[in-house]
Structures are given as C-alpha cells and as structure tokens.
Design a protein around this motif. Structure first.
Motif, PDB file in Angstrom:
ATOM      1  N   TYR A 367       3.708  -1.189   3.739  1.00 11.09           N
ATOM      2  CA  TYR A 367       5.069  -0.537   3.665  1.00 11.09           C
ATOM      3  C   TYR A 367       5.079  -0.071   2.099  1.00 11.09           C
ATOM      4  CZ  TYR A 367       9.671   1.321   4.329  1.00 11.09           C
ATOM      5  OH  TYR A 367      10.693   1.921   4.247  1.00 11.09           O
ATOM      6  N   ILE A 368       5.179   1.302   2.030  1.00 10.00           N
ATOM      7  CA  ILE A 368       5.117   1.680   0.463  1.00 10.00           C
ATOM      8  C   ILE A 368       6.497   2.547   0.344  1.00 10.00           C
ATOM      9  CG2 ILE A 368       4.146   3.395  -1.190  1.00 10.00           C
ATOM     10  CD1 ILE A 368       1.353   2.497   0.392  1.00 10.00           C
ATOM     11  N   SER A 369       7.493   2.097  -0.327  1.00  9.81           N
ATOM     12  CA  SER A 369       8.672   2.748  -0.282  1.00  9.81           C
ATOM     13  C   SER A 369       8.691   3.707  -1.348  1.00  9.81           C
ATOM     14  CB  SER A 369       9.868   1.668  -0.577  1.00  9.81           C
ATOM     15  OG  SER A 369       9.844   1.070  -1.988  1.00  9.81           O
ATOM     16  N   GLN A 370       9.678   4.492  -1.303  1.00  7.26           N
ATOM     17  CA  GLN A 370       9.853   5.983  -2.376  1.00  7.26           C
ATOM     18  C   GLN A 370      10.218   5.029  -3.653  1.00  7.26           C
ATOM     19  OE1 GLN A 370      12.168   9.355  -2.313  1.00  7.26           O
ATOM     20  NE2 GLN A 370      12.695   8.774  -0.402  1.00  7.26           N
ATOM     21  N   GLN A 371      10.589   3.824  -3.870  1.00  8.97           N
ATOM     22  CA  GLN A 371      10.909   3.253  -4.952  1.00  8.97           C
ATOM     23  C   GLN A 371       9.764   2.807  -5.821  1.00  8.97           C
ATOM     24  OE1 GLN A 371      13.036   2.762  -2.124  1.00  8.97           O
ATOM     25  NE2 GLN A 371      14.604   3.741  -3.145  1.00  8.97           N
ATOM     26  N   MET A 372       8.578   2.746  -4.955  1.00 12.06           N
ATOM     27  CA  MET A 372       7.437   2.219  -5.853  1.00 12.06           C
ATOM     28  C   MET A 372       6.728   3.064  -6.884  1.00 12.06           C
ATOM     29  SD  MET A 372       7.080  -0.711  -4.699  1.00 12.06           S
ATOM     30  CE  MET A 372       7.104  -2.026  -3.333  1.00 12.06           C
ATOM     31  N   GLY A 373       7.543   4.538  -6.699  1.00  7.66           N
ATOM     32  CA  GLY A 373       7.109   5.636  -7.572  1.00  7.66           C
ATOM     33  C   GLY A 373       5.813   6.370  -7.783  1.00  7.66           C
TER      34      GLY A 373
END
Length: 460
Positions: A367-373
């Motif tokens: 899972y790769i969230s938006q917050q990861m940039g």
C-alpha cells in the motif's frame, strides 16, 4: 575515509533480486517528480549536494565479498553526483530516462540516487529524483523530498561550507536494533507461530477458481486446473515465475464516495480497503478468519523517524469476519487489528534468523499512500494488462493513492490463478467497496446473500 558495514537482511534481499534481472530490465527504483517554472540550477545543485553529504545511505554502494554483501559509504564527490539534463521531444526524453534507470542496476560503482532535469515544451523544467530501492523505502522518499525542497527554498549561501545536521545513519540504526532485537524477536515469533499453526488461517486459492466456475457454469479445463498452493514448493515458484498484472483504477464516482466515507467514519483508507479484502475473501471462500501480509516501514520508534534507508518489514494482518457485524463494525475491528499487528510486526531484520512461519498462502498487499510523496494526480485511468511478468508470489495487490483516484495492480502467479478469475475478483472487489461505503450499517450475513443475488460481472 570510507565506512564499511554489513548489509541489512532487506538490502541483501534487494541485492540478489537486482542481479537476477536481465540486462535490459530496469531495477527496483523509487522516484518523485515536480515541475518548477524558474528552476535556479545553482541553488538546486547546492541543496542536492548538501542532502547527499548529510546522509550516508545516499553515498552508499554494495559489494559481494566472499559471499557476504557489504555496504561501502563513500566520501562525497560533486562530479559523481552531477545532475543529468535531458532535452529533446517527449519520446527522446523517455528513452534517455530509461537509459539512466538501467545504469542504476550497477550497485558496485554507480551512484544510487540520480537527479534528472527534463526541459518541457511549456518552458518549465521537470525535476525527477530517482533512487534505488536498496537504499530507500517510501518513508525515506518522503524524507528526501521534504528535506530537498526545504533546502532549495532556503538561502544556501548561509548553509554552504557547513557540515549538515547530525542525522542517525542507517548503519548505526541497525547496530542499535541488533542490541534490542533478540527479546522482541523471540516474543514475536512465538506469538505468530501460535496464531498461524492452523491452516485455516491461510487462503486456499483453489477456492477462488471454484467460486468463479460455480458462478459462471464453466467446466475447469485440464490445462487450467492449477495446483493447490500447499503442494507448490517455493522452488517451483522461483523456477516458474510466469505471471500477469491486471491494472485497474477507482472510478471518479467511487473515489468520491470513498473519500466522503473515510472522513465521516474517521478511519484511514488503508483500514477500509483491508476490510473490503476480508469481506470478499469471506464471500469467495467462506473462511471467516483471513491473513493479509503487507509491506510496512515502522517509523514509530523515535530513532528511526529520520533514517534514510529501506526499513520495510512484514506486517501480518489477521482479521475475523462475524456475520452479526455491520460493515462499519468490521472496518473498526480491522483498524484495531492493524494497531495490534504494529506491536507484533516482523521487522526488516527478520532474516537475522530465518523466518520460519509459513505465510505464503496469504494475499500480499503493498500500500502506497499519497503521504509517501511520490504520487499526486493519475493522468491515465484506463485499465490495462501486462503479460509475461515475473511474479514470485501467488497473489499480490499493489495499491497506490492518487489525488483523483486509487490504482490497483493485481499481479498473480499462473501456477495458482487464471486470468479470468483474477479479473472477476478485481471487479467484485470494486462492487463490494461500493456497497460498503453506501451501506455501512448493513449486517454482513445479509450482505453476502444480497450481493450473491445481484452481482454483475464487468469485463475489462
């Protein structure tokens, strides 16, 4: 003077993966990009140099010395970390960019971070930072992006010549971790061994095929009668990694519903999407308890919060579906299970001793969230498929959050699942998610019957 230390288990894993690739393949890289209308090259070069000077991971290379993978931290050299400028039309730029990425397969001599500037037709310059996964996870990518942009926006004339702030370096962090690791490891292994010793915790992938065939009145063709996962050895998967990827995106309407639902119930998208997997797994297999594996970089410990490196470990998410629960209750129970799992995570140092717990039958989620940039707006929303892909796990879903959608990359090994079964599973997942966000008070027992009677299969 160069520093040398032993590579972490995760880095060793990445090393061997990297050198299994064919010469024309791109290694596992991380990247982020941003368009800057008036890029000040001098200021950016100063910021970029200062960033690399401050973090040993960004100056690291790797060598195999008598069978042991070691990390060699080099002194900073400006010419070694020069910025690559790429001109030409879009096609020429993409070819050059691909060449740059292939060069980064060399872990011994090449820099493992690269700044590339593309000149765009509108006069803007697109800045792309590419980093090899062996020195970077998504949390590290966020640190790099934030720090680099902060430095670029600072007055570098007041900073140049100074030594960067004293960050905890990856090698020192691992030394700290080894000291406190044995007690934690013994407790964690004992916990998961007692929880996972019963095969009911595992996913039986044959049941997905059975469910599909029952619902479509199709006979199982001889060549499509795949082996039960328990009879397939790890070596067979490595020898036969033939797989495919089915790539789908949430529609604008469903993404909006999910966003509103997430804000209303004050749970993360991660917990909602994990709950949806549990419901669908229950529908397909009838199994109430299910296990999901997920990559997770645990940065809760204060010492790890600013470390640049690949700190990924395995997070095991064990959830139970109760027919008497509402959908909302189940989301909250998955959320509680997540926080419980964080306390019992198998960390990145799991392979200081072999990880003996068999979880190979679990669905694996990355899972790769938006917050990861690294992800902002998805420009292409059409579904597509990739064939002849190397897949060394039975069933994996890579989920990426964008501002305007969420993408799902369903990859699967063909020893386990057929393409039409995975297509069906992926579209049923969207149907289940839509039903869940529209009807959070619906009781799960009634839901399964309701969807069984009213589902429609949507072809790609």
């Amino acid at each position: 003077m160069r520093k040398i230390y032993k590579a972490s288990p995760r880095q060793v894993e990445d090393w061997y993966y990297n050198y299994k690739l064919q010469a024309d393949q791109v290694p596992h890289l991380m990247q982020f990009s941003t368009e800057i209308p008036d890029l000040d090259l001098c200021a950016f070069q100063s910021a970029y140099s200062f960033l690399i000077l401050g973090h040993e991971s960004l100056r690291s290379n790797f060598k195999n010395v008598n069978g042991e993978i070691i990390v060699e931290v080099r002194d900073y050299c400006p010419t070694r970390f020069s910025i690559v400028h790429v001109d030409g039309d879009d096609e020429e730029q993409q070819i050059r960019l691909l060449q740059q990425k292939r060069h980064m397969r060399n872990l011994i001599d090449s820099p493992l971070i690269q700044a590339v500037i593309l000149k765009k037709a509108n006069g803007y310059k697109e800045l792309i930072i590419i980093i090899h996964h062996i020195i970077c996870d998504h949390a590290s990518l966020h640190i790099i992006r934030s720090e680099l942009l902060k430095l670029y926006q600072s007055d570098m004339t007041k900073i140049e010549g100074r030594i960067p702030a004293s960050y905890l370096q990856l090698g020192e962090y691992f030394k700290q971790f080894e000291v406190r690791f044995p007690d934690y490891e013994n407790q964690t292994f004992k916990y998961w061994q007692t929880r996972l010793e019963d095969p009911i915790w595992h996913a039986d992938f044959d049941k997905y095929t059975d469910y599909y065939n029952q619902n479509h009145n199709l006979a199982v063709e001889a060549e499509a009668k795949y082996l039960n996962w328990r009879t397939v050895s790890e070596q067979q998967i490595i020898d036969h990694p033939d797989g495919e990827i089915i790539h789908l995106f949430l529609s604008e309407a469903l993404h909006l519903k999910l966003t509103e639902f997430q804000k209303k119930i004050k749970a993360s998208n991660y917990h909602i999407l994990m709950a949806c997997f549990g419901l669908l797994h229950f529908k397909f297999t009838g199994t109430q308890v299910h296990l999901i594996q997920s990559h997770f970089s645990n940065r809760d410990h204060p010492a790890s919060q600013n470390v640049i490196g690949n700190l990924l470990g395995k997070l095991l998410l064990l959830n139970k579906v109760e027919r008497s629960q509402t959908l909302l209750d189940y989301v909250y129970s998955c959320s509680a299970s997540f926080f419980d799992s964080i306390e019992k995570q198998v960390f990145h140092s799991e392979k200081y001793r072999p990880f003996l717990i068999n979880t190979r039958g679990a669905l694996f989620i990355n899972y790769i969230s938006q917050q990861m940039g690294s992800h902002r707006v998805a420009k292409i929303l059409k579904p597509f498929q990739l064939k002849d892909i190397k897949v060394e796990s039975p069933f994996v879903c890579v989920i990426k959050e964008f501002t305007n959608t969420i993408s799902f990359e369903w990859s699967f090994n063909k020893l386990f699942l057929q393409t039409n079964v995975v297509e069906y599973f992926a579209h049923q997942y969207f149907e289940m998610l839509n039903f869940m966000v529209e009807n959070p008070d619906f009781v799960i027992g009634s839901l399964i019957t309701n969807i069984e009677e009213n589902h429609e299969y949507i072809k790609l």
